[in-house]
Write an enzyme that holds these catalytic residues in place. Sequence first.
Site, mmCIF file in Angstrom:
data_model
loop_
_atom_site.group_PDB
_atom_site.id
_atom_site.type_symbol
_atom_site.label_atom_id
_atom_site.label_comp_id
_atom_site.label_asym_id
_atom_site.label_seq_id
_atom_site.Cartn_x
_atom_site.Cartn_y
_atom_site.Cartn_z
ATOM 1 C CB THR A 1 -0.913 0.052 1.264
ATOM 2 O OG1 THR A 1 -0.071 -0.033 2.423
ATOM 3 C CG2 THR A 1 -1.932 -1.067 1.310
ATOM 4 N N GLY A 2 0.267 2.400 -0.174
ATOM 5 C CA GLY A 2 0.936 3.689 0.021
ATOM 6 C C GLY A 2 2.222 3.849 -0.776
ATOM 7 C CB ALA B 1 8.908 -6.785 7.487
ATOM 8 C CE1 TYR C 1 4.797 15.886 5.329
ATOM 9 C CE2 TYR C 1 4.473 16.059 7.701
ATOM 10 C CZ TYR C 1 4.287 16.552 6.421
ATOM 11 O OH TYR C 1 3.596 17.732 6.230
ATOM 12 C CE1 TYR D 1 4.303 11.732 10.490
ATOM 13 C CE2 TYR D 1 6.593 12.379 10.642
ATOM 14 C CZ TYR D 1 5.634 11.487 10.250
ATOM 15 O OH TYR D 1 6.002 10.318 9.625
ATOM 16 C CB ALA E 1 3.679 2.822 8.007
ATOM 17 C CB VAL F 1 -5.068 10.298 1.814
ATOM 18 C CG1 VAL F 1 -6.045 9.506 2.657
ATOM 19 C CG2 VAL F 1 -5.463 11.757 1.724
HETATM 20 P P1 NAD Z 1 1.021 2.366 4.529
HETATM 21 O O1 NAD Z 1 0.267 2.102 5.778
HETATM 22 O O2 NAD Z 1 0.258 2.664 3.291
HETATM 23 O O3 NAD Z 1 2.001 1.122 4.188
HETATM 24 C C1 NAD Z 1 2.629 0.363 5.158
HETATM 25 C C2 NAD Z 1 3.204 -0.896 4.540
HETATM 26 O O4 NAD Z 1 3.914 -1.596 5.564
HETATM 27 C C3 NAD Z 1 2.166 -1.892 3.995
HETATM 28 O O5 NAD Z 1 2.685 -2.518 2.829
HETATM 29 C C4 NAD Z 1 2.068 -2.943 5.113
HETATM 30 O O6 NAD Z 1 1.670 -4.241 4.689
HETATM 31 C C5 NAD Z 1 3.509 -2.950 5.586
HETATM 32 N N1 NAD Z 1 3.677 -3.464 6.946
HETATM 33 C C6 NAD Z 1 3.248 -2.917 8.116
HETATM 34 N N2 NAD Z 1 3.662 -3.673 9.164
HETATM 35 C C7 NAD Z 1 4.365 -4.711 8.639
HETATM 36 C C8 NAD Z 1 5.058 -5.804 9.183
HETATM 37 N N3 NAD Z 1 5.129 -6.011 10.500
HETATM 38 N N4 NAD Z 1 5.647 -6.687 8.338
HETATM 39 C C9 NAD Z 1 5.581 -6.517 6.980
HETATM 40 N N5 NAD Z 1 4.967 -5.478 6.410
HETATM 41 C C10 NAD Z 1 4.371 -4.581 7.219
HETATM 42 O O7 NAD Z 1 2.045 3.531 4.889
HETATM 43 P P2 NAD Z 1 2.690 4.743 4.102
HETATM 44 O O8 NAD Z 1 1.991 5.980 4.489
HETATM 45 O O9 NAD Z 1 2.905 4.412 2.682
HETATM 46 O O10 NAD Z 1 4.110 4.805 4.848
HETATM 47 C C11 NAD Z 1 5.289 4.223 4.339
HETATM 48 C C12 NAD Z 1 6.467 5.059 4.795
HETATM 49 O O11 NAD Z 1 6.352 6.374 4.217
HETATM 50 C C13 NAD Z 1 6.511 5.277 6.323
HETATM 51 O O12 NAD Z 1 7.845 5.281 6.748
HETATM 52 C C14 NAD Z 1 5.912 6.666 6.490
HETATM 53 O O13 NAD Z 1 6.323 7.311 7.665
HETATM 54 C C15 NAD Z 1 6.492 7.338 5.248
HETATM 55 N N6 NAD Z 1 5.806 8.585 4.849
HETATM 56 C C16 NAD Z 1 4.453 8.651 4.749
HETATM 57 C C17 NAD Z 1 3.833 9.854 4.412
HETATM 58 C C18 NAD Z 1 2.339 9.976 4.310
HETATM 59 O O14 NAD Z 1 1.829 11.108 4.268
HETATM 60 N N7 NAD Z 1 1.614 8.882 4.244
HETATM 61 C C19 NAD Z 1 4.620 10.994 4.143
HETATM 62 C C20 NAD Z 1 5.998 10.885 4.186
HETATM 63 C C21 NAD Z 1 6.591 9.683 4.563
#
Ligand code: NAD
Length: 392
Positions: A51-52, A112, A225, A235, A140, A274
């Site tokens: 995701t994401g 993981a 972030y 944050y 995350a 989001v």
């Molecule tokens: P998300 O929730 O969409 O994705 C999280 C991913 O981690 C998923 O693929 C999930 O399956 C995996 N995951 C979670 N726990 C796990 C585990 N124990 N074992 C294996 N897989 C696991 O999150 P996101 O928002 O895409 O965040 C990803 C990174 O980007 C994070 O470090 C977040 O801080 C960073 N980030 C996010 C934003 C934002 O606005 N969303 C902005 C900047 C940086």
Amino acid sequence: MVIKPKVRGFICTNAHPTGCAASVKEQITYVHQQGDITNKPKNVLVIGCSTGYGLASRITSAFGAGAKTLGICFEKEPTEKRTGTAGWYNTAAFHKEAENADLYAKSINGDAFSHEIKEQTVKIIKQDLGKIDLVVYSLASPRRTDPDTGVSYMSTLKPVGDPIVSKTFNTSKKEVHEISLESASQEEINNTIKVMGGEDWELWIQVLSEAGVLADNCITTSYTYIGKELTQPIYGYATIGKAKEDLDRASAALKQDYSSIGLKAYVTSLKAVVTQSSSAIPVMPLYISLMYQVMKDDGVHEGVIEQIYGLFDQLLLADNPPLDEGKRLRMDGVETNDDIQGKIKAIWPKVTTENFPVLGDYKGYNEDFLKLFGFGFDGVDYDAEVSPLAAW
Ligand code: NAD
């Protein structure tokens, strides 16, 4: 079954398989429209691939570079009676698209943070890929079990130092109101660092290096972030920000520890979007809705795939990319510039429950939120019977 969204607070407890497939397809189409990225990785490991930002990283690697991808995620498999999680369906759809495009793709579903999943990963790399030249760390998670001690840690989303009062938008009650957040204890700060800091990223690189599966000049990135004044109290200067500071420590340590193979380890700062994770953070739904409005009005809005395609094409794989004062890659320059931040700050004090739909892009926020779970895509018949089962 007919699948309609079941939203509970900041989460949707089901997902639509056809809609998630449409979401993956939409990102692939975007990448195809941009064309191939300049420097192409061949074998890419994405930890947090479903995701994401992690999914966008996998899609860009595969469809923008023709890379073989191995993904790690933690998703719930569907049953006859219950839908799987969105990440499950996204991964199933990604596999199907990769197969159609004759691209290698394998995924491991499991924790993981555990030794077991790291060992499984090494086995598959040795068997199928030989060496990895890009490792994206995009986990995350609200909790982590230390694989050596078995102790579980929970992360918290609290300010550090003084308690704060901030405006927020309650997505369940659809209300703009003030919230008070108590400051974190030292233990809560430490636990958040344990979950979302750099330790597990370092463990992954250590395991991969010891197994001899990291290519010379391998690149790795984790995502952060940083934000500005409006989000810093919850944050940047808060528990999650402390964990993210630990990523900076880890990237410096990784570069030093693996200099013999020329490892490049970056922390990349991305814009707020989001995702399932960001919607759980207090204040962020309000901030993102206002930021979306301002950035859309200025014609500079970007989502996950635009950010990641840009990162891969311009910075991450370049020989000497520009770094900020913390030696990070920055993709958040437009969001954090003074002009955009000034416009958001001008709206912030005026927002009320009543005028929020006009001043902020809650419509866009909510549409993006539902799309995370496969709802709201044109061309998907949400009244039709669909099997919740999907395999990969
Ligand atoms: P998300 O929730 O969409 O994705 C999280 C991913 O981690 C998923 O693929 C999930 O399956 C995996 N995951 C979670 N726990 C796990 C585990 N124990 N074992 C294996 N897989 C696991 O999150 P996101 O928002 O895409 O965040 C990803 C990174 O980007 C994070 O470090 C977040 O801080 C960073 N980030 C996010 C934003 C934002 O606005 N969303 C902005 C900047 C940086």
